[in-house]
Design an enzyme around this catalytic site. Structure first.
Site, PDB file in Angstrom:
ATOM      1  N   VAL A  78       0.805  -1.228   0.000  1.00 30.63           N
ATOM      2  CA  VAL A  78       0.000   0.000   0.000  1.00 30.63           C
ATOM      3  C   VAL A  78       0.842   1.284   0.000  1.00 30.63           C
ATOM      4  CG1 VAL A  78      -1.974  -1.137   1.058  1.00 30.63           C
ATOM      5  CG2 VAL A  78      -0.273  -0.038   2.533  1.00 30.63           C
ATOM      6  N   GLU A  79       2.161   1.148   0.039  1.00 25.54           N
ATOM      7  CA  GLU A  79       3.045   2.307  -0.140  1.00 25.54           C
ATOM      8  C   GLU A  79       4.332   1.832  -0.779  1.00 25.54           C
ATOM      9  OE1 GLU A  79       3.960   4.942   3.111  1.00 25.54           O
ATOM     10  OE2 GLU A  79       1.951   4.777   3.967  1.00 25.54           O
ATOM     11  N   ASN A  80       4.705   2.474  -1.861  1.00 25.72           N
ATOM     12  CA  ASN A  80       5.978   2.227  -2.523  1.00 25.72           C
ATOM     13  C   ASN A  80       6.209   3.394  -3.464  1.00 25.72           C
ATOM     14  OD1 ASN A  80       7.100   0.492  -5.360  1.00 25.72           O
ATOM     15  ND2 ASN A  80       8.329   0.612  -3.509  1.00 25.72           N
TER      16      ASN A  80
END
Length: 476
Positions: free
Chosen positions: A373-375
């Site tokens: 969900v974050e990159n």
């Protein structure tokens, strides 16, 4: 990867956080939060660590979250841009203090509920699934001042009331939920992570892990409530991910890396497995920690999450002797510099294979679906004479990480989706800068808060559109 390794129905999109994007920090009945107290500049880190208390705003400081990128007033324009890229999921957060401005009221703020209903309806208009975090580094300041934030068990009641309100108010609009963003950051950045401020006499480890217990119980109860409100709801936990590599094959370095991994995975071990891990007893004993719990807490913790979500920006390195001269001060999670990989402008190691390693470790450990969900890559973008932003470095970073995620799927790991961090430029959580940009969309705002806030598509905007339309098969 000419043929997509991504399953049908894979969710492609991007992520924002209320406190880094919305602005309008006192509009619509919203109350002050911890992030609203964190300044840009030399005092920022001390405030985030809970070492320099901020209970009131100061006239001599600039607070980037107060206006941010004005998503509060521009969400329709921004969601339209997401739809243009083909997003099927949009990760955002609800500001707790928009729903309960003080945090401990019995009745929610109707204006706050109406705002988020409008946001989620706008997503649904384009066929975009909202993935919503309940607490993304923004505890209402009243709870910090009056109750000591998460060091106080009363927070469980306040949070679960808030969570139930959200599950009921947005039922039918949101089915994917996360309880606490990067819950392990509580240990590394206590004020920004959990609203903790320390006194000189505090045993900081005791305070942090007691607060962690309260959050873990609250998360498990919220998970239970979500399933009661609607059995179709899916609730995840959220880890600041990235394995620690041993600095060498020296056994002491290997053990140090294992301990650092356990430190970060402790929270997810509880949320995904439903009980404290066996190693916690010795950890608490050696740190002088005595967790105060109530009868029934162990049973509550058995309400485990449906999936494990995580952020991944970089891998890390650990040794038995963490050499200060070789450490990376770029992140609150300390690491030695890895000489075998390149680093971003802010010193974060760029390690796509580390993503595959992390995903394999996490699935081996938890046997639950994963959701990245974050990159993303924080970088300085330049607008050329034609008004274009040629961010090939961002494309390269994302391409290699998407390839690594595809390899993890080929390894047999069930992955629900992928949301890049800061799909539209926003305020950096670590530094408070706008110049540390992550987005596919450029926002005209500088580190002092000046600018028109105009949105401009970057080169990566068109590249990601192609990635999504091909379900990850076309990464050129």
């Amino acid at each position: 990867m000419s043929v997509s390794q991504f399953p049908d129905g894979f969710l492609w999109g991007g992520a924002l956080a209320a406190n880094q994007a919305e602005g309008a920090y006192l509009e619509g009945g919203k109350g002050l939060t911890t992030v609203d107290m964190i300044p840009h500049g030399s005092h920022r880190m001390a405030v985030k660590l809970g070492l320099e208390p901020r209970f009131t705003l100061r006239d001599d400081e600039f607070y980037p979250s107060h206006d941010a990128i004005d998503f509060y007033h521009r969400y329709k324009e921004d969601i339209a841009l997401m739809a243009e890229m083909g997003f099927t999921v949009f990760r955002t957060s609800i500001a707790w203090s928009r729903i309960y401005p003080q945090g401990d009221e019995l009745t929610p703020n109707a204006e706050g509920i109406a705002f988020y209903r409008d946001v989620f309806n706008e997503c649904k208009k384009y066929g975009i699934e909202p993935l919503v975090t309940l607490c993304h580094f923004d505890v209402p300041m009243h709870l910090v001042r009056e109750h000591g934030s998460w060091r106080n068990r009363k927070m469980i009641e306040f949070f679960t009331r808030y969570a139930r309100t959200c599950f009921e108010a947005f039922d039918g609009l949101v089915k994917y939920w996360l309880t606490f963003n990067e819950i392990n950051i509580l240990l590394h950045s206590p004020f920004s992570g959990a609203g903790l401020v320390f006194d000189e006499q505090d045993n900081k480890e005791q305070v942090k892990y007691q607060a962690a217990h309260h959050e873990l119980v609250a998360s498990a109860l919220a998970t239970k409530i979500a399933h009661e409100v609607n059995p179709a709801n899916q609730v995840g936990c959220m880890l600041a991910g990235g394995n620690f590599y041993p600095w060498s094959c020296k056994p002491e370095d290997v053990w140090a890396a294992l301990e650092k991994d356990r430190e970060n995975l402790f929270f997810i071990d509880v949320q995904a497995r439903g009980a404290y891990p066996s190693y916690a007893a010795r950890l608490f004993r050696e740190k002088g920690i005595s967790i105060v719990s109530e009868p029934g807490d162990s049973e509550i913790l058995k309400n485990t999450v449906d999936f494990v979500s995580f952020s991944y920006y970089a891998s890390r390195c650990a040794s038995a002797d963490m050499n200060e001269g070789n450490s990376s001060a770029a992140n609150v999670v300390k690491s030695l510099k890895n000489p075998y990989i390149q680093a971003s402008e802010w010193g974060w190691g760029i390690d796509p294979l580390g993503l595959r390693i992390t995903m394999n470790m996490m699935y081996d450990r938890y046997q639950k679906p994963l959701f990245l969900v974050e990159n993303g890559l924080g970088a300085k973008d330049t607008v050329n004479d034609q008004g274009e932003i040629e961010d090939d470095y961002r494309i390269s970073y994302l391409r290699e990480h998407i390839k690594a995620m595809g390899e993890a799927i080929a390894d047999g790991i069930p992955v629900m989706g992928y949301t890049t961090w800061g799909c539209i430029d926003l305020v950096s959580a670590s530094t408070g800068e706008m110049s540390k940009r992550y987005g596919f969309v450029y926002v005209d705002r500088d580190d002092s808060g000046a600018g028109t806030l105009a949105r401009t598509r970057k080169k990566s905007f068109y590249w990601y559109t192609k990635v999504i339309s091909s379900n990850g098969a076309d990464l050129d």
